[in-house]
Design an enzyme around this catalytic site. Structure first.
Site, PDB file in Angstrom:
ATOM      1  N   GLY A   1       0.808  -1.203   0.000  1.00 25.61           N
ATOM      2  CA  GLY A   1       0.000   0.000   0.000  1.00 25.61           C
ATOM      3  C   GLY A   1       0.848   1.263   0.000  1.00 25.61           C
ATOM      4  N   SER A   2       0.392   2.251   0.731  1.00 28.17           N
ATOM      5  CA  SER A   2       1.026   3.570   0.665  1.00 28.17           C
ATOM      6  C   SER A   2       2.421   3.629   1.264  1.00 28.17           C
ATOM      7  CB  SER A   2       0.129   4.609   1.346  1.00 28.17           C
ATOM      8  OG  SER A   2      -1.067   4.786   0.615  1.00 28.17           O
ATOM      9  N   THR A   3       2.834   2.610   2.043  1.00 28.33           N
ATOM     10  CA  THR A   3       4.215   2.622   2.534  1.00 28.33           C
ATOM     11  C   THR A   3       5.197   2.544   1.372  1.00 28.33           C
ATOM     12  OG1 THR A   3       4.203   0.213   2.880  1.00 28.33           O
ATOM     13  CG2 THR A   3       3.602   1.604   4.751  1.00 28.33           C
TER      14      THR A   3
END
Length: 485
Positions: free
Chosen positions: A215-217
């Site tokens: 995801g956004s990591t």
């Protein structure tokens, strides 16, 4: 008469020579095959006729051996088995060995040549020394903080020392007690069957053997690629990202959970986690540039060992532009282990120099004398030092002013990045909560720890799962334990 005696003596000598030749043939050329024959129990009996060496956390053994009074004389025991199972693995008389018990089996069982008094001693004598010890890099307080933070939920934590690559914590939950698999008999067989049939997969080491969409990591990797490629020259300047952003060559509109993402700067896009900006930047960097950047962090590496094998984290090398856009925000086919995402955070914290992660500090003989010392070594130059400095500032902003406020520690510099990874058909599965971070004490010249946390919490409402809400407090507890050590 003497002539017949001479003939008989010569014949006996010939038989003796033949006997010696056959013995030499068996010992030199067939010994390994005979040792490996399933019908030969001598090897198994010899393997368990002495106590196994221990695995240590700090100066404390977390394994042991007990006498059984049976043909297989010694059986493995574990102190706080579920806590350390993702580190130790199991050593079973029935099912073999895993993780450190497997990777360092030669030392623990006493057969490794490192323990021999002379070179090739074990090979000539076909014997073994008293089992040696494996001293890990794990810090007990951090391991306990991670384990308590997950509270039995399905998930994992990996923590590294950025400047060296030492693995300070490696937790996977739900866990299991490896001692239940140590011996033989119906109880061990029943335990094995139950553990393998459990839907929660307690024997799966989620920290190093399970991959998830990050995801956004993953936007930290995309940001590093954009800065190094000079696609973004000023992280505080507005980008040319349209709103709505339509995935290239499709009619699909990419949504944002955050507000204010139209033409947002890279710094703002990281702080509030704008999908559109980061997807657009990934496309501008291009497939080749993104593949190269991901590779610098360790993605697509198939041979990483710590010394146990680590699952390959994936960034596709052949994609259309719309797929590249999704991959650049940690979706599509992009997957990562928690250890891999801890490596991403560690690379940023360590000025772009990614150190090789390792779990074993040193190997010792039974008397405690060191026979092999491990140490830091460079793994990759993940990004330029200037890019790392800019990303450090942006990750601090995430914690101080953005989505990662639950990771803040008073008086400590903390950088972080939240992630909520969609998965399942049409993203129908409950999202995974991610948080990656690093922390540096005010009186220190280098960060103390980098952490990655993933929580797959099927019991939570969809709106309640977020990297900032579910995973960041766990990361904070682990970082606090690191700073107190």
């Amino acid at each position: 008469m003497i002539r017949y005696i001479r003939r008989a003596a010569a014949f006996c000598l010939l038989l003796l020579v033949a006997l010696l030749v056959n013995a030499a043939r068996v010992q030199l050329f067939e010994a390994d095959e005979l040792d490996g024959n399933p019908a030969n129990r001598r090897t198994t009996i010899a393997r368990y006729d002495q106590p196994r060496g221990n695995i240590l956390v700090g100066d404390r053994a977390v394994t042991g051996s007990k006498e059984t009074g049976e043909q297989l004389s010694f059986e493995r025991t574990y102190l706080h088995g579920p806590l350390y199972a993702p580190v130790t693995g199991y050593a079973s008389q029935t099912y073999g060995t895993t993780l450190l018990e497997n990777a360092e089996d030669g030392v623990l069982s006493g057969t490794d040549s490192l323990l021999a008094p002379l070179p090739f001693w074990n090979e000539f004598t076909r014997g073994r020394q008293p089992g040696g010890n494996v001293v890990t890099t794990v810090k007990e307080s951090m391991q306990r903080a991670a384990y308590a933070g997950l509270s039995g939920r399905r998930g994992a934590v990996a923590a590294l020392e950025p400047s060296t690559g030492k693995i300070l914590a490696l937790v996977s939950t739900p866990s299991y007690d490896p001692e239940r698999l140590s011996g033989t008999g119906p109880a061990v067989t029943d335990a094995w069957t139950r553990l393998n049939a459990a839907k929660s997969l307690p024997m799966l080491n989620r920290a190093i053997r399970q991959t998830y969409p990050p995801g956004s990591t993953f936007k930290i990797v995309t940001a590093a690629a954009a800065l190094d490629a000079r696609v973004v020259k000023d992280p505080d300047a507005a980008t040319d990202t349209p709103s709505p952003y339509v995935l290239p060559n499709t009619r699909t509109v990419l949504p944002n959970e955050a507000r204010g993402c139209q033409k947002a700067s890279l710094a703002d896009a990281i702080r509030v986690s704008c999908n559109t900006v980061m997807a657009h930047l990934g496309v501008r960097v291009g497939l080749a540039g993104m593949v190269e950047a991901a590779g610098h962090f360790g993605f697509n590496e198939t041979g990483l060992r710590i010394p146990s094998g680590v699952a390959r984290s994936n960034f596709d090398t052949d994609m259309s532009e719309d797929q590249l856009a999704l991959s650049s925000i940690g979706q599509f086919n992009t997957t990562a282990t928690p250890l891999q995402m801890a490596m991403v955070a560690a690379a940023v914290a360590n000025g772009g120099d990614l150190r090789h992660p390792y779990l074993v500090d040193r190997l010792t003989a039974a008397d405690g004398d060191t026979v092999q010392q491990e140490g830091p070594r460079s793994y990759q130059r993940a990004m330029s030092p200037s890019t790392a400095v800019q990303l450090q500032r942006m990750m601090v902003d995430v914690v101080e002013n953005g989505t990662g406020s639950n990771a803040a520690i008073d008086g400590v510099t903390v950088g972080g990045k939240t992630g909520t990874a969609q998965h399942g058909v049409d993203n129908s599965g409950l999202p995974y909560a991610w948080f990656i971070s690093w922390a540096q004490a005010p009186d220190s010249g280098r960060p103390a720890v980098a952490v990655a946390v993933v929580v797959e919490d099927a019991a939570a409402d969809r709106a309640d799962i977020s990297g900032g809400g579910s995973a960041a407090p766990i990361a904070r507890a682990v970082m606090e334990a690191a700073l107190e050590a």
